[in-house]
Design a protein around this motif. Structure first.
Motif, PDB file in Angstrom:
ATOM      1  N   ASP A  78     -20.595 -12.858 -13.448  1.00  0.00           N
ATOM      2  CA  ASP A  78     -20.068 -11.649 -13.125  1.00  0.00           C
ATOM      3  C   ASP A  78     -18.628 -11.967 -12.263  1.00  0.00           C
ATOM      4  O   ASP A  78     -17.573 -11.418 -12.702  1.00  0.00           O
ATOM      5  CB  ASP A  78     -20.746 -10.775 -12.162  1.00  0.00           C
ATOM      6  CG  ASP A  78     -21.722 -10.127 -12.950  1.00  0.00           C
ATOM      7  OD1 ASP A  78     -21.904 -10.185 -14.174  1.00  0.00           O
ATOM      8  OD2 ASP A  78     -22.441  -9.241 -12.131  1.00  0.00           O
ATOM      9  N   THR A 108     -20.233  -4.131 -14.833  1.00  0.00           N
ATOM     10  CA  THR A 108     -21.320  -3.224 -15.103  1.00  0.00           C
ATOM     11  C   THR A 108     -21.840  -3.499 -16.374  1.00  0.00           C
ATOM     12  O   THR A 108     -21.029  -3.235 -17.399  1.00  0.00           O
ATOM     13  CB  THR A 108     -21.242  -1.620 -14.951  1.00  0.00           C
ATOM     14  OG1 THR A 108     -20.644  -1.470 -13.480  1.00  0.00           O
ATOM     15  CG2 THR A 108     -22.281  -0.934 -14.922  1.00  0.00           C
ATOM     16  N   ASP A 109     -23.109  -3.963 -16.687  1.00  0.00           N
ATOM     17  CA  ASP A 109     -23.375  -4.200 -17.953  1.00  0.00           C
ATOM     18  C   ASP A 109     -22.656  -5.200 -18.708  1.00  0.00           C
ATOM     19  O   ASP A 109     -22.189  -4.966 -19.859  1.00  0.00           O
ATOM     20  CB  ASP A 109     -23.888  -3.152 -18.745  1.00  0.00           C
ATOM     21  CG  ASP A 109     -24.969  -2.286 -18.012  1.00  0.00           C
ATOM     22  OD1 ASP A 109     -25.887  -2.987 -17.492  1.00  0.00           O
ATOM     23  OD2 ASP A 109     -24.842  -1.194 -18.460  1.00  0.00           O
ATOM     24  N   SER A 110     -22.266  -6.225 -18.074  1.00  0.00           N
ATOM     25  CA  SER A 110     -20.912  -7.183 -18.632  1.00  0.00           C
ATOM     26  C   SER A 110     -19.800  -6.522 -18.964  1.00  0.00           C
ATOM     27  O   SER A 110     -19.032  -7.312 -19.977  1.00  0.00           O
ATOM     28  CB  SER A 110     -21.983  -8.085 -19.693  1.00  0.00           C
ATOM     29  OG  SER A 110     -22.804  -8.816 -19.240  1.00  0.00           O
ATOM     30  N   GLN A 111     -19.378  -5.591 -18.496  1.00  0.00           N
ATOM     31  CA  GLN A 111     -17.986  -4.793 -18.865  1.00  0.00           C
ATOM     32  C   GLN A 111     -17.294  -4.764 -17.590  1.00  0.00           C
ATOM     33  O   GLN A 111     -17.939  -4.420 -16.418  1.00  0.00           O
ATOM     34  CB  GLN A 111     -18.565  -3.372 -19.326  1.00  0.00           C
ATOM     35  CG  GLN A 111     -17.254  -2.649 -19.895  1.00  0.00           C
ATOM     36  CD  GLN A 111     -16.902  -3.365 -21.418  1.00  0.00           C
ATOM     37  OE1 GLN A 111     -17.734  -3.785 -22.145  1.00  0.00           O
ATOM     38  NE2 GLN A 111     -15.539  -2.981 -21.737  1.00  0.00           N
TER      39      GLN A 111
END
Length: 119
Positions: A78, A108-111
């Protein structure tokens, strides 16, 4: 702007009438065991940070497998994503020393989602 180590900065705050407050990194105060000196935590909505601020990078020779393995525990996907996104954003704005840009990145969720403030 006051420079120096935490002892010096806190001493100046305590001894002089010139300052009503001082902004320091909470991590440094916690590391020193001085959490009691923290009266307020500034949230990103109140005070964003510079691109990549707080991230740690370790450079290792590519062939030094033992050291690579040792420092691999420091790898945080992250943080890598946040730094890449922030640096790309800064480059797009042609920011840097002449155009400082403050950001806040959330993963959040690799975004990655970025908020920014041009100073």
């Amino acid at each position: 702007l006051q420079r120096g180590n935490l002892n010096t900065r806190l001493k100046k705050l305590d001894e002089k009438d010139d300052f009503a407050a001082i902004i320091l990194a909470a991590a440094g105060l916690k590391r020193m065991g001085w959490e009691n000196r923290i009266s307020m935590i500034l949230e990103p909505e109140d005070c964003m940070y510079a691109v990549g601020q707080g991230a740690l990078a370790v450079e290792v020779r590519a062939r030094d497998v033992d050291i690579l393995e040792m420092v691999s525990v420091l790898h945080d996907p992250d943080t890598v994503l946040r730094c890449i996104a922030e640096r790309a954003f800064l480059k797009q704005l042609e920011g840097g020393c002449s155009v400082p840009v403050a950001v806040h990145t959330k993963v959040t969720d690799s975004q990655a989602t970025l908020w920014r403030e041009e100073l």
